[in-house]
Write an enzyme that holds these catalytic residues in place. Structure first.
Site, PDB file in Angstrom:
ATOM      1  N   HIS A 141      -0.437  -0.761   4.926  1.00  0.00           N
ATOM      2  CA  HIS A 141      -0.585  -1.191   4.200  1.00  0.00           C
ATOM      3  C   HIS A 141      -0.717  -2.941   3.958  1.00  0.00           C
ATOM      4  CE1 HIS A 141      -2.519  -1.502  -0.013  1.00  0.00           C
ATOM      5  NE2 HIS A 141      -2.604   0.030   0.196  1.00  0.00           N
ATOM      6  N   ASP A 154       7.808   2.552   3.584  1.00  0.00           N
ATOM      7  CA  ASP A 154       7.119   3.193   1.886  1.00  0.00           C
ATOM      8  C   ASP A 154       6.170   4.478   2.254  1.00  0.00           C
ATOM      9  OD1 ASP A 154       4.282   3.048   0.865  1.00  0.00           O
ATOM     10  OD2 ASP A 154       3.687   1.104   2.103  1.00  0.00           O
ATOM     11  N   GLN A 156       2.193   7.291   1.200  1.00  0.00           N
ATOM     12  CA  GLN A 156       1.199   8.604   1.442  1.00  0.00           C
ATOM     13  C   GLN A 156       1.904   9.625   1.859  1.00  0.00           C
ATOM     14  OE1 GLN A 156      -1.632   8.071   1.416  1.00  0.00           O
ATOM     15  NE2 GLN A 156      -1.949   5.950   0.224  1.00  0.00           N
ATOM     16  N   LYS A 212       0.325   8.206  -6.695  1.00  0.00           N
ATOM     17  CA  LYS A 212      -0.512   8.801  -5.041  1.00  0.00           C
ATOM     18  C   LYS A 212      -0.638  10.477  -5.600  1.00  0.00           C
ATOM     19  CE  LYS A 212      -1.166   4.975  -3.334  1.00  0.00           C
ATOM     20  NZ  LYS A 212      -2.742   4.624  -3.125  1.00  0.00           N
ATOM     21  N   CYS A 269      -7.357  -1.858   2.689  1.00  0.00           N
ATOM     22  CA  CYS A 269      -6.343  -2.126   2.896  1.00  0.00           C
ATOM     23  C   CYS A 269      -4.802  -2.481   3.897  1.00  0.00           C
ATOM     24  CB  CYS A 269      -5.313  -2.009   1.295  1.00  0.00           C
ATOM     25  SG  CYS A 269      -5.940  -2.291   0.185  1.00  0.00           S
TER      26      CYS A 269
HETATM   27  N1  PLP Z   1       1.278   0.989   1.065  1.00  0.00           N
HETATM   28  C1  PLP Z   1       0.482   2.000   1.214  1.00  0.00           C
HETATM   29  C2  PLP Z   1       0.539   3.109   2.456  1.00  0.00           C
HETATM   30  C3  PLP Z   1      -0.226   2.728   0.104  1.00  0.00           C
HETATM   31  O1  PLP Z   1      -1.324   3.466   0.746  1.00  0.00           O
HETATM   32  C4  PLP Z   1      -0.922   2.540  -0.630  1.00  0.00           C
HETATM   33  C5  PLP Z   1      -1.720   2.463  -1.588  1.00  0.00           C
HETATM   34  O2  PLP Z   1      -2.568   2.858  -1.643  1.00  0.00           O
HETATM   35  C6  PLP Z   1       0.072   1.166  -0.933  1.00  0.00           C
HETATM   36  C7  PLP Z   1       1.133   0.990  -0.442  1.00  0.00           C
HETATM   37  C8  PLP Z   1      -0.036   0.153  -2.071  1.00  0.00           C
HETATM   38  O3  PLP Z   1       0.572   1.204  -3.726  1.00  0.00           O
HETATM   39  P1  PLP Z   1       0.070   0.772  -4.918  1.00  0.00           P
HETATM   40  O4  PLP Z   1      -1.245   0.010  -4.787  1.00  0.00           O
HETATM   41  O5  PLP Z   1       0.018   1.844  -5.848  1.00  0.00           O
HETATM   42  O6  PLP Z   1       1.089  -0.639  -5.370  1.00  0.00           O
END
Ligand code: PLP
Length: 406
Positions: free
Chosen positions: A120, A197, A200, A223, A364
């Site tokens: 992401h 991270d 998900q 999430k 993203c």
């Molecule tokens: N990393 C991953 C794998 C994500 O799916 C997301 C959000 O969709 C993020 C980071 C960023 O999360 P946030 O917007 O809640 O900070």
């Protein structure tokens, strides 16, 4: 055992309110159960007060609730100590906070960080921005035929300059589960710390940070059925010496005089100012909700049935789809696909006319889109309250949408 889907659905006011809508955009954000909404209202009605500062009973109660939430969350991911949990506003904030800390105290010129092409943007940009300034190089592992991070390729990138591996547990675009166990084990044989991270994976897979022996882990509350604006950075105690405060101020100190400050330990020295108390309380309530309803593994089992059914239905009913997963791919309940010769936005817009919320676009993950040589995908992401009937309706609506477009 997990409660019946009907019971689960009844616990989500959004789902009850929108009886005819189908919400398949859970990877973007999940709906919130009643117990989460109530926990926030109760907090404001009965306790509302600032934490860590007062001697009056409301402040003490608020502090207790806040720290009790830290304990619950530490247990949920099996952190060895609650002090390894730093509250942030979400995954993005957590990675930025960690990157700032490590660039200030840990990285040196010519060091290298390994990421992957499926990250992401939130797990690329913080490293890219500071990496450029500090002459720290990024390396990117590619993906294999199952749409997972290619572990062999990642291993081949490791050398004596590698100082961090930062990768996602699950791809937000493809749903594939990466082999983080093998990657962490390999990294540690070279003394390299690993950031996972878990944005998900947290809502679908049990996570045990001690068993994984992971060094840093991040996720967002929204999430996992909790409110927006709350998340966390898990940091193994061993690395706390590198976690210097960037944003300093109230709450972060032991002693201040006009020219010098003695900072508190992690986590408090990283939680400057009045924190998101209601968010922390809401996140605890979301974890209580999961535990009361059978635990995260039970959620996964239900979602896995749904995912397999969705995959089978997409495969059997359409000849003009490109699906970005395989039957062998270990995956959470996310399926991304394209309709040949159609733009994902057009398909998403038509599905919306049938009351179906799916996500379309690059999610993203533009580097991944470039790697796959596509502009975007249509992403269906399922949660514990979704049903087989909803999938049947979705398949009918997709069929109609494709006919309309052609
Ligand atoms: N990393 C991953 C794998 C994500 O799916 C997301 C959000 O969709 C993020 C980071 C960023 O999360 P946030 O917007 O809640 O900070």
């Amino acid at each position: 055992m997990i409660s019946t889907t009907h019971d689960i659905r009844q616990q989500f006011p959004f789902i009850v309110e929108h009886k005819n809508a189908i919400y398949f955009d859970n990877a973007a954000t999940t709906q919130k159960p009643q117990i989460v909404l109530e926990s926030i209202q109760n907090y404001y009605k009965r306790v509302n007060s600032n934490i860590h500062r007062g001697v009056h009973s409301f402040s003490i109660q608020a502090t207790e609730q806040y720290e009790e939430a830290r304990n619950t969350i530490a247990k949920f991911i099996n952190a060895s100590k609650p002090s390894e949990i730093v509250f942030t506003s979400g995954t993005t904030h957590s990675i930025n906070l960690l990157a700032e800390c490590l660039f200030n105290t840990y990285f040196h010129e010519n060091d290298e960080i390994i990421l992957s092409v499926l990250e992401h943007h939130s797990n690329i940009l913080p490293w890219q921005n500071r990496g450029k300034k500090n002459k720290v190089k990024l390396q990117f592992a590619t993906i294999n035929e199952n749409f997972q991070i290619d572990v062999q390729h990642l291993k081949s990138l490791v050398n004596e300059k590698t100082k961090l591996i930062a990768i996602s547990h699950v791809s937000n675009t493809l749903g594939s589960i990466n082999n983080i166990e093998e990657i962490i084990l390999f990294a540690h044989t070279y003394g390299i710390p690993v950031l996972i991270d878990a944005a998900q994976s947290i809502a679908h897979l049990p996570i045990d940070v001690q068993k994984l022996d992971v060094d840093f882990l991040v996720f967002s509350g929204h999430k996992i059925y909790a409110p927006t604006g709350i998340g966390l950075l898990y940091a193994k105690e061993k690395y706390h010496e590198y976690m210097v405060p960037l944003s300093s101020g109230g709450g972060t100190i032991i002693d201040v005089d006009l020219y010098n400050t003695q900072f508190a330990n992690v986590p408090l020295r990283l939680e400057a100012g009045t924190p998101n108390i209601e968010g922390v309380i809401g996140l605890k309530a979301a974890i209580d909700f999961i535990n009361k309803n059978g635990g995260i593994h039970q959620f996964y089992l239900w979602e896995e049935e749904l995912r397999k059914y969705l995959y089978q239905q997409l495969n059997e009913n359409f000849s003009d789809l490109i699906i970005y997963t395989t039957p062998q791919t270990p995956s959470v309940s996310v399926i991304s696909f394209n309709v040949k010769n159609e733009h994902p936005y057009d398909v998403g817009t038509l599905l919306n006319n049938y009351g179906i919320a799916v996500r379309t676009g690059h999610h993203c993950t533009q580097p991944l889109m470039k790697y796959l040589k596509i502009q975007g995908t249509i992403r269906v992401s399922l949660a514990v309250y979704n049903t087989f009937e909803e999938i049947d309706k979705f398949i009918i609506a997709l069929n109609k949408s494709i006919k309309m477009l052609s």
